[in-house]
Design a protein around this motif. Sequence first.
Motif, PDB file in Angstrom:
ATOM      1  N   ARG A  73       0.863  -1.176   0.000  1.00 43.51           N
ATOM      2  CA  ARG A  73       0.000   0.000   0.000  1.00 43.51           C
ATOM      3  C   ARG A  73       0.899   1.225   0.000  1.00 43.51           C
ATOM      4  N   MET A  74       0.349   2.331  -0.464  1.00 39.77           N
ATOM      5  CA  MET A  74       1.164   3.544  -0.511  1.00 39.77           C
ATOM      6  C   MET A  74       0.322   4.778  -0.270  1.00 39.77           C
ATOM      7  N   GLY A  75       0.979   5.813   0.147  1.00 41.68           N
ATOM      8  CA  GLY A  75       0.353   7.112   0.294  1.00 41.68           C
ATOM      9  C   GLY A  75       1.271   8.143  -0.329  1.00 41.68           C
ATOM     10  N   PRO A  76       0.929   9.411  -0.161  1.00 41.18           N
ATOM     11  CA  PRO A  76       1.768  10.442  -0.775  1.00 41.18           C
ATOM     12  C   PRO A  76       3.178  10.500  -0.189  1.00 41.18           C
ATOM     13  N   ASP A  77       3.341   9.926   1.020  1.00 36.88           N
ATOM     14  CA  ASP A  77       4.655  10.045   1.664  1.00 36.88           C
ATOM     15  C   ASP A  77       5.218   8.713   2.152  1.00 36.88           C
ATOM     16  N   TYR A  78       4.707   7.608   1.618  1.00 44.10           N
ATOM     17  CA  TYR A  78       5.287   6.314   2.013  1.00 44.10           C
ATOM     18  C   TYR A  78       4.903   5.227   1.019  1.00 44.10           C
ATOM     19  N   PHE A  79       5.677   4.133   1.047  1.00 38.50           N
ATOM     20  CA  PHE A  79       5.340   2.889   0.338  1.00 38.50           C
ATOM     21  C   PHE A  79       5.591   1.767   1.328  1.00 38.50           C
ATOM     22  N   ARG A  80       4.602   0.895   1.500  1.00 42.57           N
ATOM     23  CA  ARG A  80       4.750  -0.225   2.441  1.00 42.57           C
ATOM     24  C   ARG A  80       4.501  -1.543   1.720  1.00 42.57           C
ATOM     25  N   MET A  81       5.293  -2.537   2.091  1.00 37.33           N
ATOM     26  CA  MET A  81       5.156  -3.871   1.511  1.00 37.33           C
ATOM     27  C   MET A  81       5.217  -4.906   2.631  1.00 37.33           C
ATOM     28  N   ASP A  82       4.293  -5.868   2.605  1.00 33.57           N
ATOM     29  CA  ASP A  82       4.312  -6.988   3.552  1.00 33.57           C
ATOM     30  C   ASP A  82       4.482  -8.280   2.758  1.00 33.57           C
ATOM     31  N   MET A  83       5.575  -8.954   2.983  1.00 33.10           N
ATOM     32  CA  MET A  83       5.885 -10.195   2.264  1.00 33.10           C
ATOM     33  C   MET A  83       5.451 -11.383   3.126  1.00 33.10           C
ATOM     34  N   HIS A  84       4.483 -12.128   2.612  1.00 32.02           N
ATOM     35  CA  HIS A  84       3.966 -13.279   3.364  1.00 32.02           C
ATOM     36  C   HIS A  84       4.612 -14.595   2.940  1.00 32.02           C
ATOM     37  N   ASP A  85       5.118 -14.632   1.738  1.00 29.89           N
ATOM     38  CA  ASP A  85       5.739 -15.867   1.250  1.00 29.89           C
ATOM     39  C   ASP A  85       6.810 -15.486   0.230  1.00 29.89           C
ATOM     40  N   CYS A  86       8.017 -15.259   0.739  1.00 26.09           N
ATOM     41  CA  CYS A  86       9.118 -14.829  -0.134  1.00 26.09           C
ATOM     42  C   CYS A  86       9.509 -15.980  -1.074  1.00 26.09           C
ATOM     43  N   PRO A  87       9.481 -15.749  -2.374  1.00 28.78           N
ATOM     44  CA  PRO A  87       9.807 -16.838  -3.298  1.00 28.78           C
ATOM     45  C   PRO A  87      11.263 -17.279  -3.196  1.00 28.78           C
ATOM     46  N   SER A  88      12.109 -16.354  -2.812  1.00 29.90           N
ATOM     47  CA  SER A  88      13.543 -16.614  -2.771  1.00 29.90           C
ATOM     48  C   SER A  88      13.929 -17.425  -1.527  1.00 29.90           C
ATOM     49  N   LYS A  89      13.599 -16.884  -0.354  1.00 28.09           N
ATOM     50  CA  LYS A  89      13.876 -17.621   0.881  1.00 28.09           C
ATOM     51  C   LYS A  89      13.039 -18.900   0.931  1.00 28.09           C
ATOM     52  N   GLY A  90      11.839 -18.823   0.388  1.00 27.52           N
ATOM     53  CA  GLY A  90      10.978 -20.001   0.354  1.00 27.52           C
ATOM     54  C   GLY A  90      11.613 -21.140  -0.424  1.00 27.52           C
ATOM     55  N   PHE A  91      12.263 -20.810  -1.527  1.00 26.66           N
ATOM     56  CA  PHE A  91      12.960 -21.825  -2.323  1.00 26.66           C
ATOM     57  C   PHE A  91      14.013 -22.524  -1.459  1.00 26.66           C
ATOM     58  N   LEU A  92      14.769 -21.719  -0.713  1.00 32.84           N
ATOM     59  CA  LEU A  92      15.830 -22.299   0.120  1.00 32.84           C
ATOM     60  C   LEU A  92      15.251 -23.198   1.204  1.00 32.84           C
ATOM     61  N   MET A  93      14.163 -22.739   1.827  1.00 32.78           N
ATOM     62  CA  MET A  93      13.581 -23.530   2.915  1.00 32.78           C
ATOM     63  C   MET A  93      12.990 -24.835   2.391  1.00 32.78           C
ATOM     64  N   ARG A  94      12.285 -24.741   1.269  1.00 38.34           N
ATOM     65  CA  ARG A  94      11.659 -25.959   0.727  1.00 38.34           C
ATOM     66  C   ARG A  94      12.706 -26.980   0.295  1.00 38.34           C
ATOM     67  N   ASN A  95      13.867 -26.470  -0.119  1.00 36.83           N
ATOM     68  CA  ASN A  95      14.933 -27.376  -0.559  1.00 36.83           C
ATOM     69  C   ASN A  95      15.966 -27.644   0.533  1.00 36.83           C
ATOM     70  N   GLU A  96      15.657 -27.157   1.737  1.00 34.61           N
ATOM     71  CA  GLU A  96      16.493 -27.422   2.927  1.00 34.61           C
ATOM     72  C   GLU A  96      17.937 -26.962   2.727  1.00 34.61           C
ATOM     73  N   LEU A  97      18.072 -25.713   2.252  1.00 34.42           N
ATOM     74  CA  LEU A  97      19.396 -25.148   2.002  1.00 34.42           C
ATOM     75  C   LEU A  97      19.693 -24.011   2.974  1.00 34.42           C
ATOM     76  N   GLU A  98      20.871 -24.033   3.540  1.00 32.40           N
ATOM     77  CA  GLU A  98      21.301 -22.916   4.393  1.00 32.40           C
ATOM     78  C   GLU A  98      22.826 -22.850   4.360  1.00 32.40           C
ATOM     79  N   GLN A  99      23.334 -22.149   3.347  1.00 34.73           N
ATOM     80  CA  GLN A  99      24.791 -22.048   3.187  1.00 34.73           C
ATOM     81  C   GLN A  99      25.338 -20.762   3.804  1.00 34.73           C
ATOM     82  N   HIS A 100      24.495 -19.726   3.847  1.00 37.64           N
ATOM     83  CA  HIS A 100      24.954 -18.439   4.353  1.00 37.64           C
ATOM     84  C   HIS A 100      24.190 -18.080   5.627  1.00 37.64           C
ATOM     85  N   ALA A 101      24.871 -17.345   6.527  1.00 43.96           N
ATOM     86  CA  ALA A 101      24.305 -17.085   7.846  1.00 43.96           C
ATOM     87  C   ALA A 101      23.006 -16.278   7.793  1.00 43.96           C
ATOM     88  N   ASP A 102      22.892 -15.331   6.867  1.00 43.97           N
ATOM     89  CA  ASP A 102      21.667 -14.531   6.803  1.00 43.97           C
ATOM     90  C   ASP A 102      21.371 -14.136   5.363  1.00 43.97           C
TER      91      ASP A 102
END
Lengths: 185, 170
Positions: A73-102
Amino acid sequence: MIGTYDFCAHYEWTFAWLEKQFGKEFLLSFFDEAIHRDSQLKAKNLITELGFEGMKEYWGHTLDKEGAEYTWRMGPDYFRMDMHDCPSKGFLMRNELEQHADYCDHCMGWIGPLMKEAGFSIDHQHNHRGQCWWVFSADGEDPPSVALESDENDVRRRKDWDDDNTPVDTFFRANGIPDKKNQTE
Amino acid sequence: MKNNPKLDPLPYHDRKPHGYGEFYRALNATFRYIDGKKGRSHLEKFWEDHGKNYMAPIWKKWKAGGLDAIALYWRAFFAHEPGAEVKVTANQEFVDIRVSVCPAIKHLKETDWEIFPHYCQHCYFVSEAAAQQSGYTIRVDGGNGTCSQRFYPAQSAPEKQNLSDIRLAQ
């Protein structure tokens, strides 16, 4: 050939490789120079030239293509985004990958410097489980209260937002990974 | 998300059938960045480590399954790359990969993106490192959008890869 289908796995492996070979500062420079100023040059140009409209155009297009579940959502002085299912991190979790700390930090790593140059600051949290929220507003000012108000799309209202085993990383009025405030809540 | 590992040549799977083409820009930028900051030898090490380490689940199957496993992998790989036009065949001597449309170069050109000139060399360095781990070797000929790639058993390989046989991308 390195492909795009498993790109997120390759990208995470790359972050770990760069940090191990050349150190944390080099990785931070990579986020800024290789992502912000090269591969994401279109985002940089859109947001620098069009401000909030540029954010809407960029994230609407890109995240749809990547298959994200998110709201904005956005207004004249802001833009806000809520990510409920990140495709990128989700890919890593579904494939059980964790090579980097964050892995999640790479977004702040390129978006932070971009927003700084475009005149915006960031309020943000990520929970390392494919969920996060972002508010972009004018640098040097407090974020508008309406941007921080919680509505039904607020990712923090999810029952699975909090997890005792995984910290939530927090940024207020930030423009880079070094601005991380804590790993609590 | 993982399929039957005995039947599936790919180690990882996404919910989308194809990768996102703009990720080729990120690969292009990564190569350019490492080359520019650290030099060609470090970029080649990055590619070789990718082949040895990241691709370990893949070359282990090549080692066990031979040329048929190599062909199976590349057919599955290119089936998920957006815009790829590739034919993979295998016989008892080698696996032949004919890339008539490289998805990466196609995307970068179509979006008028500045291509890292040595982009096509990554195919050689990555695949050669993975192939060596499993007893094979690769020769690449062409580049800049079309090429041929052949995997041979290491002991029956033709003469050494000449990097000048891999065209600069532009």
